[in-house]
Design an enzyme around this catalytic site. Structure first.
Site, mmCIF file in Angstrom:
data_model
loop_
_atom_site.group_PDB
_atom_site.id
_atom_site.type_symbol
_atom_site.label_atom_id
_atom_site.label_comp_id
_atom_site.label_asym_id
_atom_site.label_seq_id
_atom_site.Cartn_x
_atom_site.Cartn_y
_atom_site.Cartn_z
ATOM 1 N N LYS A 4 0.828 -1.207 0.000
ATOM 2 C CA LYS A 4 0.000 0.000 0.000
ATOM 3 C C LYS A 4 0.862 1.258 0.000
ATOM 4 O O LYS A 4 0.647 2.179 -0.789
ATOM 5 C CB LYS A 4 -0.945 -0.004 1.199
ATOM 6 C CG LYS A 4 -1.881 1.190 1.234
ATOM 7 C CD LYS A 4 -2.761 1.193 2.491
ATOM 8 C CE LYS A 4 -3.791 0.103 2.491
ATOM 9 N NZ LYS A 4 -4.745 0.222 3.630
ATOM 10 N N GLU A 30 10.096 -5.737 3.934
ATOM 11 C CA GLU A 30 10.266 -7.059 3.343
ATOM 12 C C GLU A 30 9.895 -7.048 1.867
ATOM 13 O O GLU A 30 10.605 -7.611 1.008
ATOM 14 C CB GLU A 30 9.401 -8.082 4.093
ATOM 15 C CG GLU A 30 9.751 -8.246 5.556
ATOM 16 C CD GLU A 30 8.984 -7.294 6.470
ATOM 17 O OE1 GLU A 30 8.944 -7.558 7.677
ATOM 18 O OE2 GLU A 30 8.410 -6.301 5.973
ATOM 19 N N GLY A 89 -5.310 -4.800 5.809
ATOM 20 C CA GLY A 89 -4.423 -5.722 5.102
ATOM 21 C C GLY A 89 -4.953 -7.130 5.021
ATOM 22 O O GLY A 89 -4.869 -7.783 3.970
ATOM 23 N N ARG A 90 -5.521 -7.637 6.104
ATOM 24 C CA ARG A 90 -5.975 -9.024 6.117
ATOM 25 C C ARG A 90 -7.305 -9.210 5.380
ATOM 26 O O ARG A 90 -7.824 -10.323 5.308
ATOM 27 C CB ARG A 90 -6.067 -9.542 7.544
ATOM 28 C CG ARG A 90 -6.861 -8.689 8.507
ATOM 29 C CD ARG A 90 -6.539 -9.091 9.945
ATOM 30 N NE ARG A 90 -7.134 -8.198 10.925
ATOM 31 C CZ ARG A 90 -6.606 -7.036 11.302
ATOM 32 N NH1 ARG A 90 -5.492 -6.599 10.739
ATOM 33 N NH2 ARG A 90 -7.183 -6.295 12.234
ATOM 34 N N GLU A 101 -4.681 -11.535 14.342
ATOM 35 C CA GLU A 101 -4.322 -10.133 14.174
ATOM 36 C C GLU A 101 -5.505 -9.223 14.480
ATOM 37 O O GLU A 101 -5.330 -8.051 14.814
ATOM 38 C CB GLU A 101 -3.820 -9.879 12.747
ATOM 39 C CG GLU A 101 -3.071 -8.564 12.596
ATOM 40 C CD GLU A 101 -2.336 -8.437 11.284
ATOM 41 O OE1 GLU A 101 -1.109 -8.645 11.272
ATOM 42 O OE2 GLU A 101 -2.993 -8.137 10.262
ATOM 43 N N HIS A 134 -2.768 -38.068 11.242
ATOM 44 C CA HIS A 134 -1.542 -38.834 11.481
ATOM 45 C C HIS A 134 -0.472 -37.982 12.139
ATOM 46 O O HIS A 134 0.707 -38.343 12.123
ATOM 47 C CB HIS A 134 -1.033 -39.413 10.150
ATOM 48 C CG HIS A 134 -1.982 -40.393 9.534
ATOM 49 N ND1 HIS A 134 -1.927 -41.750 9.775
ATOM 50 C CD2 HIS A 134 -3.046 -40.204 8.713
ATOM 51 C CE1 HIS A 134 -2.895 -42.362 9.109
ATOM 52 N NE2 HIS A 134 -3.592 -41.443 8.461
ATOM 53 N N LYS A 187 8.846 -4.115 14.226
ATOM 54 C CA LYS A 187 9.348 -3.470 13.006
ATOM 55 C C LYS A 187 10.291 -2.324 13.343
ATOM 56 O O LYS A 187 11.355 -2.158 12.725
ATOM 57 C CB LYS A 187 8.176 -2.935 12.180
ATOM 58 C CG LYS A 187 7.297 -3.996 11.534
ATOM 59 C CD LYS A 187 6.204 -3.312 10.732
ATOM 60 C CE LYS A 187 5.279 -4.313 10.070
ATOM 61 N NZ LYS A 187 4.218 -3.640 9.293
#
Length: 546
Positions: free
Chosen positions: A205, A211, A267-268, A353, A384, A512
């Site tokens: 954005k 990153e 964001g999510r 979040e 399993h 951050k």
């Protein structure tokens, strides 16, 4: 008056004390119509919540709590564009991005739908040019590979959807996702690609996310290292999803190929926005619009259905029941569909979040548990791996089992095995196996009495472990949209009950900020900031072995 002092909460506490020892197997035996009473169908989705530790008294009490906490009012505020994200002063309007009715949705006195529709039209035009081969790379070849570079919501959502809807994808396009700043991921991805036929989507954005920009610049450098490429060719192979026009232009991307979204898109929730461009390129705009349509259908169901018949509300209040009264600390997501293998990871972010908060909207501390730890895996593999803990562990772990009836393949035998395990596991978790039943099993084995007595307590299953079963006819774009939207609204309702802001995420900021400081110290070799002895020791070790 606090939540836990309220009348609805106290009524639930009394009911919990009266009913907490009841076994679901006895409840099913006493009521042959339990499934009919505790299941609901909407469209192609079925929610069976009968295998929960509830009676006919539980759900009315839970809905009374929902009404006491004004869930319906908060729901109306969400859809009307009020700034319910108070700490950031923002509306929360991901529902506008999939508003297929095109009815006005207001933010700051302005209908956002014309801008939303314009961006959808732009993405359609771009995607059709790429998918048809009209869009050419630097050598005149069509695009064969899409690389989405993002992180968090700009990665998890698109990656999950592309994985889920792979049967609907173009045979001519591959899609790759890069999120980790670990150079191994971007290096391994680039090693598979042909520079002449690769299109990069940089999804950030602000176009400043560390990153994402680190990976984007690595991809840019790789691109320019090829003998055939020039700076001018960047515009043919890089596009952006951002709001920072200057930074996008400086990178070399043609701003005509910059796709935007708005600050009222968290964001999510961004897979519904231009961040979904990788999805659109992979499965096509028509299928993406079906994804939006399924989500919009669930939005309308959530918006209009009575709480007692409202799938997201039912799921949310059951979660409150276990988190706050049974003191369950986690929630398992167990899809019995290989293409949904990334859904648990996606919902980890969506839930934790959102509701991983310890202060209420007014800034005061909560005095009760809020967001659970969300985890899970593809169910057939989990059997399993960690189902032992679900069946015989000491914790109450509510689990959502998700399945589609119709397979995406024509191998019915595989599909039948998968379905049988889905059905059997929820039954086993509910009913368990009594000591008498276990003894009968042991009596049928060719073992001594002493060995049978030794095994008996180890083979006993208490059962009474709660599950929801969420079943669709087939994993289609429409049905996937409905399921994801149902979870989004479930999370919102729980945030309302717990009186937390589900739409900010200040908890991710501190790390951050500190990382920027530590990076300076790693690369300069100089101590510039104060740290604790552990961090100093680790920093020294990294420097020595760098």
């Amino acid at each position: 008056m606090t939540l836990i002092q309220s009348p609805a909460w106290k009524a639930l506490s009394s009911h919990f004390d009266e009913s907490k020892q009841q076994h679901m197997l006895d409840l099913f035996a006493a009521d042959p119509k339990r499934f009919d009473k505790f299941s609901i169908q909407h469209g192609n989705l079925l929610l069976d919540y009968s295998k929960n530790r509830i009676t006919e008294k539980t759900m009315p009490l839970l809905m009374s709590l929902a009404r006491q906490c004004n869930v319906e009012s908060w729901r109306d505020q969400l859809f009307s564009g009020e700034k319910i994200n108070a700490t950031e002063g923002r509306s929360v309007l991901h529902v506008a991005l999939r508003n297929r009715s095109n009815s006005p949705i207001m933010s700051d006195g302005e209908d956002v739908m014309p801008a939303v529709n314009a961006e959808l039209d732009k993405m359609r035009g771009f995607s059709e040019r790429v998918r048809s081969g009209e869009w050419k790379g630097l050598s005149g070849k069509a695009i064969t590979d899409i690389v989405n570079i993002g992180i968090g919501g700009s990665d998890l959502g698109p990656d999950m959807v592309c994985s889920a809807l792979k049967p609907y994808a173009s045979d001519a396009l591959n899609v790759h996702f890069v999120s980790s700043v670990d150079a191994m991921q971007i290096s391994q991805t680039l090693s598979q690609l042909d520079v002449e036929t690769t299109l990069f989507i940089i999804a950030s954005k602000t176009f400043t996310t560390q990153e994402t920009l680190t990976n984007a610049n690595t991809a840019r450098a790789w691109f320019l290292e090829q003998a055939s490429t020039t700076e001018a060719d960047i515009a043919k192979h890089f596009v952006a999803v951002s709001t920072n026009t200057d930074a996008v232009s400086a990178f070399g991307i043609d701003t005509d190929n910059m796709f935007r979204f708005w600050d009222w898109v968290g964001g999510r929730y961004s897979l519904w926005s231009a961040v979904g461009l990788s999805i659109i390129l992979y499965i096509g705009m028509d299928n993406y619009e079906q994804l939006l349509a399924g989500a919009h259908d669930m939005d309308q169901h959530f918006k209009t259905a009575e709480l007692e018949q409202n799938i997201p509300v039912i799921m949310a209040m059951l979660g409150v029941w276990y988190t706050n009264f049974f003191e369950a600390e986690s929630q398992a997501i167990l899809p019995y569909d290989h293409n949904l293998n990334l859904l648990p990871m996606y919902l980890e972010q969506a839930d934790m979040e959102s509701n991983g908060k310890s202060v209420k909207r007014d800034g005061s501390a909560v005095s009760y548990s809020t967001g659970p730890i969300v985890w899970g895996a593809e169910g057939i593999n989990g059997q399993h791996a960690f189902y032992q803990l679900l069946h015989q562990g000491t914790r109450v772990i509510p689990a959502d089992f998700i399945a589609s009836v119709q397979s995406q393949t024509d191998n019915q035998h595989h599909a039948d095995i998968l379905a049988s395990n889905f059905l059997a596991q929820t039954e086993a978790l509910m009913r368990g196996r009594s000591l008498e039943e276990t003894q009968a099993v042991l009596d049928g084995l060719d073992i001594s009495k002493e060995e049978a007595e030794m095994r008996l307590p180890h083979m006993y299953f208490e059962g009474n472990q709660p599950t929801n079963s969420i079943v669709m006819d087939k994993l289609t774009p429409y049905n996937l949209g409905s399921i994801v939207a149902a979870y989004e609204h479930k999370i919102f309702v729980q945030g309302v009950i717990w009186d937390v802001n589900s739409y900010d995420q200040w908890g991710v900021e501190l790390g951050k900020q500190l990382a920027k400081n530590v990076l300076q110290e790693i690369e300069s070799g100089e101590d510039k900031f104060e740290h604790d002895s552990s961090t100093n020791g680790l920093l020294s070790w990294f420097r020595q072995h760098r």
